[in-house]
Scaffold this active site. Structure first.
Site, PDB file in Angstrom:
ATOM      1  N   ASP A   1       0.831  -1.212   0.000  1.00 56.11           N
ATOM      2  CA  ASP A   1       0.000   0.000   0.000  1.00 56.11           C
ATOM      3  C   ASP A   1       0.866   1.264   0.000  1.00 56.11           C
ATOM      4  O   ASP A   1       2.055   1.213   0.317  1.00 56.11           O
ATOM      5  CB  ASP A   1      -0.832   0.075   1.298  1.00 56.11           C
TER       6      ASP A   1
ATOM      7  N   TYR B   1       5.803 -10.282   7.019  1.00 55.02           N
ATOM      8  CA  TYR B   1       5.630  -8.840   7.215  1.00 55.02           C
ATOM      9  C   TYR B   1       5.962  -8.493   8.659  1.00 55.02           C
ATOM     10  O   TYR B   1       5.712  -9.294   9.567  1.00 55.02           O
ATOM     11  CB  TYR B   1       4.176  -8.423   6.945  1.00 55.02           C
TER      12      TYR B   1
END
Lengths: 265, 265
Positions: free
Chosen positions: A73, A131
């Site tokens: 993002d 992540y």
């Protein structure tokens, strides 16, 4: 080691097309995310393809198609995004890396360039991803990594968050944790581990799974923080999963704390 | 713990003047160094005094005089600069810290505020200082700490630099390592330790001494790097010291790699 293939095209022009694998770090602060967008200049993929097109003498064309393992993002960072692209070049791997690092801005780095099998596809072949989400709290300010952490008002309860995290592990339909409400494909994913580490003023969440939905890590983190603040009980995680309704989960945590750490193949 | 003293001034106005000690971190990238300058808005001392004047209701005046342990150059960072100032305020230590962190920009953080003895002076009472100089080299780019490291073209020889560093230890006239050619006061200082650590793509120099001349750490580092690259032999350090001539030493290393780490009292 080199897996070059040459072919003679109709015009007798010698081609040197090979598939390359790239490992890339970037500070996502200034960018509208990984994925290139027609009218937005500042995307990671757009910057990288621009430099690669220039390198192969096809500046301004859309000839190079760089495939990323995932689409981060806007504002999200990566330490080891993996990408692949077929390039028509006589440059060596080291020369390609050097060219890219010279022409890319200082917030994007190419850490590795390797010729790879023609069948390698950075997105389809990815079997796992890690992540990290980094939070900071305290009386001062995180001056030196202020662009890479999310500042919390107060300390969340880590034990409660770990309890909740256990309930998220496994194969589940993560629709409640998907930012795309129109997602038509399966929202079932396997989340192998969530490690929550506290170190000084930092709390770091490590997520490993076989794939992640849009905003999924940020919604998982936002929900776990609600648990840590006592706004959601750990047990309620099961109801949130079952609901398959984004509105039942916590807020989407801010992008700056998120970083893609590793892609497994 | 509180060392407050009140006095009645001629106008019967009650004063609450106390001396405070501050521990401050800053990212020096955007600033013209620590020391305030009349026509430059962007100095660390200027920013801090501006906020403190506002806090005590003396906005736009020069009432607060914040004394720093040292004066870092433009672009140099600090993890724990110590400073002191006499303030006329009824706010608690925690309230002062909170006020300062709210009104200071995100690249300056106040990590500690303590009432201290009236006799405490952040500069005169400092008996030792630790500086760190961070270098990076490699094929990629140091994306996440690019503002806090100096990028080297190639790897210097650390063993050679350590040999040279040993010759710098002790009490010496460091005039050859002083950036101020008009320095009239003594340029004799004691350098206790220089530790050079190699870790992955990073080389970190730690300097500890009783005081440092203008640009001294940067000239020491620039000279050691010349040794590491084989341009100066380690033994030549003794000649450079003896010469008491800035032109005999190596170049002044770039500011971004330098960070003030600690002040001893």
């Amino acid at each position: 080691m080199y897996n070059r293939f040459c072919k003679l095209t109709s015009g007798n022009k010698r081609e040197m097309k090979q598939n390359y694998k790239f490992i890339i770090s970037y500070d996502g602060t200034r960018y509208h995310g990984w994925e290139k967008k027609p009218d937005l200049e500042m995307t990671i993929q757009g910057k990288l393809e621009g430099v690669l097109n220039r390198m192969i003498g096809a500046e301004g064309t859309g000839e190079v198609n760089l495939i990323g393992a995932g689409r981060t993002d806007a504002g999200v960072h990566a330490r080891a995004m993996t990408a692949s692209a077929v390039l028509d070049t006589h440059l060596s791997e080291a020369e390609i890396q050097s060219y890219m690092n010279t022409y890319l801005p200082e917030d994007i780095s190419v850490n590795e360039v390797k010729v790879c099998s023609d069948r390698f596809h950075a997105r389809y072949n990815a079997i796992g991803k890690t992540y990290r989400y980094t939070c900071w709290y305290g009386d001062g300010k995180p001056v030196f990594d202020r662009k890479y952490v999310t500042v919390l008002d107060r300390e969340p309860n880590v034990d409660m968050m770990r309890k909740a995290a256990e309930l998220l592990i496994g194969e589940h339909d993560f629709r409640s944790f998907c930012g795309n409400s129109k997602m038509k494909k399966s929202t079932v994913r396997v989340l192998d581990t969530i490690n929550i580490e506290k170190n000084g003023n930092y709390i770091r969440f490590y997520f490993h799974g076989n794939g992640f939905l849009q905003n999924m890590v940020r919604i998982l983190t936002g929900t776990l923080l609600e648990v840590g603040y006592g706004n959601i009980s750990p047990e309620k995680i099961q109801d949130i999963l079952k609901a398959c309704d984004r509105k039942k989960a916590g807020p989407t945590a801010r992008p700056e704390g998120l970083c893609m750490m590793k892609v497994d193949y």
